[in-house]
Design a protein around this motif. Structure first.
Motif, PDB file in Angstrom:
ATOM      1  N   GLY A 297       4.278  42.108 -16.948  1.00  0.00           N
ATOM      2  CA  GLY A 297       4.923  43.418 -16.871  1.00  0.00           C
ATOM      3  C   GLY A 297       6.027  43.595 -17.885  1.00  0.00           C
ATOM      4  O   GLY A 297       5.837  43.397 -19.086  1.00  0.00           O
ATOM      5  N   MET A 298       7.209  43.945 -17.390  1.00  0.00           N
ATOM      6  CA  MET A 298       8.351  44.215 -18.257  1.00  0.00           C
ATOM      7  C   MET A 298       8.721  43.003 -19.108  1.00  0.00           C
ATOM      8  O   MET A 298       9.026  43.137 -20.289  1.00  0.00           O
ATOM      9  N   GLY A 299       8.707  41.811 -18.531  1.00  0.00           N
ATOM     10  CA  GLY A 299       9.067  40.609 -19.291  1.00  0.00           C
ATOM     11  C   GLY A 299       8.111  40.342 -20.437  1.00  0.00           C
ATOM     12  O   GLY A 299       8.515  40.175 -21.578  1.00  0.00           O
ATOM     13  N   SER A 300       6.819  40.321 -20.148  1.00  0.00           N
ATOM     14  CA  SER A 300       5.810  40.029 -21.173  1.00  0.00           C
ATOM     15  C   SER A 300       5.766  41.090 -22.256  1.00  0.00           C
ATOM     16  O   SER A 300       5.593  40.777 -23.434  1.00  0.00           O
ATOM     17  N   GLY A 301       5.910  42.347 -21.869  1.00  0.00           N
ATOM     18  CA  GLY A 301       5.839  43.426 -22.844  1.00  0.00           C
ATOM     19  C   GLY A 301       7.170  43.802 -23.449  1.00  0.00           C
ATOM     20  O   GLY A 301       7.275  44.048 -24.646  1.00  0.00           O
ATOM     21  N   GLY A 302       8.213  43.825 -22.617  1.00  0.00           N
ATOM     22  CA  GLY A 302       9.513  44.290 -23.081  1.00  0.00           C
ATOM     23  C   GLY A 302      10.344  43.261 -23.820  1.00  0.00           C
ATOM     24  O   GLY A 302      11.056  43.592 -24.764  1.00  0.00           O
ATOM     25  N   ALA A 303      10.268  41.997 -23.387  1.00  0.00           N
ATOM     26  CA  ALA A 303      11.095  40.952 -24.017  1.00  0.00           C
ATOM     27  C   ALA A 303      10.826  40.802 -25.516  1.00  0.00           C
ATOM     28  O   ALA A 303      11.780  40.679 -26.293  1.00  0.00           O
ATOM     29  N   PRO A 304       9.555  40.839 -25.969  1.00  0.00           N
ATOM     30  CA  PRO A 304       9.341  40.759 -27.423  1.00  0.00           C
ATOM     31  C   PRO A 304       9.960  41.933 -28.187  1.00  0.00           C
ATOM     32  O   PRO A 304      10.457  41.761 -29.305  1.00  0.00           O
ATOM     33  N   VAL A 305       9.981  43.104 -27.587  1.00  0.00           N
ATOM     34  CA  VAL A 305      10.587  44.264 -28.249  1.00  0.00           C
ATOM     35  C   VAL A 305      12.103  44.093 -28.309  1.00  0.00           C
ATOM     36  O   VAL A 305      12.733  44.396 -29.324  1.00  0.00           O
ATOM     37  N   VAL A 306      12.704  43.564 -27.236  1.00  0.00           N
ATOM     38  CA  VAL A 306      14.146  43.281 -27.246  1.00  0.00           C
ATOM     39  C   VAL A 306      14.453  42.251 -28.337  1.00  0.00           C
ATOM     40  O   VAL A 306      15.424  42.397 -29.085  1.00  0.00           O
ATOM     41  N   ALA A 307      13.614  41.208 -28.458  1.00  0.00           N
ATOM     42  CA  ALA A 307      13.812  40.180 -29.487  1.00  0.00           C
ATOM     43  C   ALA A 307      13.720  40.780 -30.889  1.00  0.00           C
ATOM     44  O   ALA A 307      14.503  40.439 -31.782  1.00  0.00           O
ATOM     45  N   GLU A 308      12.782  41.676 -31.060  1.00  0.00           N
ATOM     46  CA  GLU A 308      12.610  42.347 -32.348  1.00  0.00           C
ATOM     47  C   GLU A 308      13.854  43.157 -32.701  1.00  0.00           C
ATOM     48  O   GLU A 308      14.350  43.116 -33.831  1.00  0.00           O
ATOM     49  N   ILE A 309      14.380  43.890 -31.737  1.00  0.00           N
ATOM     50  CA  ILE A 309      15.592  44.697 -31.949  1.00  0.00           C
ATOM     51  C   ILE A 309      16.777  43.786 -32.264  1.00  0.00           C
ATOM     52  O   ILE A 309      17.550  44.066 -33.185  1.00  0.00           O
ATOM     53  N   ALA A 310      16.914  42.691 -31.526  1.00  0.00           N
ATOM     54  CA  ALA A 310      18.019  41.747 -31.748  1.00  0.00           C
ATOM     55  C   ALA A 310      17.936  41.135 -33.147  1.00  0.00           C
ATOM     56  O   ALA A 310      18.961  40.983 -33.828  1.00  0.00           O
ATOM     57  N   SER A 311      16.743  40.801 -33.582  1.00  0.00           N
ATOM     58  CA  SER A 311      16.561  40.238 -34.933  1.00  0.00           C
ATOM     59  C   SER A 311      16.959  41.247 -35.994  1.00  0.00           C
ATOM     60  O   SER A 311      17.609  40.903 -36.980  1.00  0.00           O
ATOM     61  N   ARG A 312      16.571  42.491 -35.794  1.00  0.00           N
ATOM     62  CA  ARG A 312      16.950  43.549 -36.745  1.00  0.00           C
ATOM     63  C   ARG A 312      18.457  43.724 -36.819  1.00  0.00           C
ATOM     64  O   ARG A 312      19.005  44.077 -37.862  1.00  0.00           O
ATOM     65  N   GLU A 313      19.140  43.473 -35.700  1.00  0.00           N
ATOM     66  CA  GLU A 313      20.603  43.575 -35.660  1.00  0.00           C
ATOM     67  C   GLU A 313      21.272  42.353 -36.301  1.00  0.00           C
ATOM     68  O   GLU A 313      22.492  42.290 -36.372  1.00  0.00           O
ATOM     69  N   GLY A 314      20.480  41.355 -36.713  1.00  0.00           N
ATOM     70  CA  GLY A 314      21.024  40.185 -37.394  1.00  0.00           C
ATOM     71  C   GLY A 314      21.391  39.023 -36.488  1.00  0.00           C
ATOM     72  O   GLY A 314      22.042  38.073 -36.928  1.00  0.00           O
TER      73      GLY A 314
END
Length: 165
Positions: A105-122
């Motif tokens: 659910g949210m973890g499997s789908g949402g966590a990678p998107v959060v990681a992507e956003i965090a990486s973009r933020e440096g």
């Protein structure tokens, strides 16, 4: 020779989805050194139970306070729809630790998107991926979530749910 650690490094711990929120509370209770704990979920009841963290309601329009019901694509969509808000909360952190269950659910789908956003933020991104119990029928969803998380995180630590219990 060991390098000196920066005692003022900005660390944020982000729980994504209900399993992530439960573990987030446990990490906070044992004194995990983070400047901020952030809880993200579409499930309003789960967010209300998470008392120690700053809470971000996801999927307010599409989920109306309900969980993603094991739908990883819906979890990813919920985070993408709130990406500016999420980026604002992660901004300035040197290290982001993401804690999420990989049940589909949210973890499997949402966590990678959060990681992507965090990486973009440096930020440096470490993900703690909680794998489902062996008896659960969610192995495919778990593997896909971990694979996607591995593509966008600096490090992924896989933890079987049996070890946590």
């Amino acid at each position: 020779m060991m390098a000196d650690l920066n005692p003022t490094a900005s660390v944020k711990v982000v729980g994504v989805g209900s399993a992530g929120l439960h573990l987030l509370d446990k990490l906070a209770a044992v004194g995990f050194p983070a400047g901020q704990f952030i809880a993200m979920d579409s499930d309003q009841l789960e967010l209300q139970r998470c008392q120690i963290a700053e809470r971000i309601q996801l999927g307010e329009i599409t989920r109306k306070g309900w969980s993603c019901s094991g739908d990883a694509a819906e979890g990813a969509n919920c985070v993408r729809a709130a990406s500016k808000r999420v980026a604002g909360k992660l901004k300035g952190a040197e290290l982001i630790v993401i804690v999420a269950g990989m049940g589909g659910g949210m973890g499997s789908g949402g966590a990678p998107v959060v990681a992507e956003i965090a990486s973009r933020e440096g930020s440096l991104v470490i993900a703690l991926a909680i794998e489902p119990f062996d008896l659960e029928w969610r192995k495919n969803a778990s593997q896909l979530g971990i694979q996607r998380l591995s593509q966008v995180s600096d490090t992924v630590v896989r933890i079987p749910n049996q070890k946590i219990m």
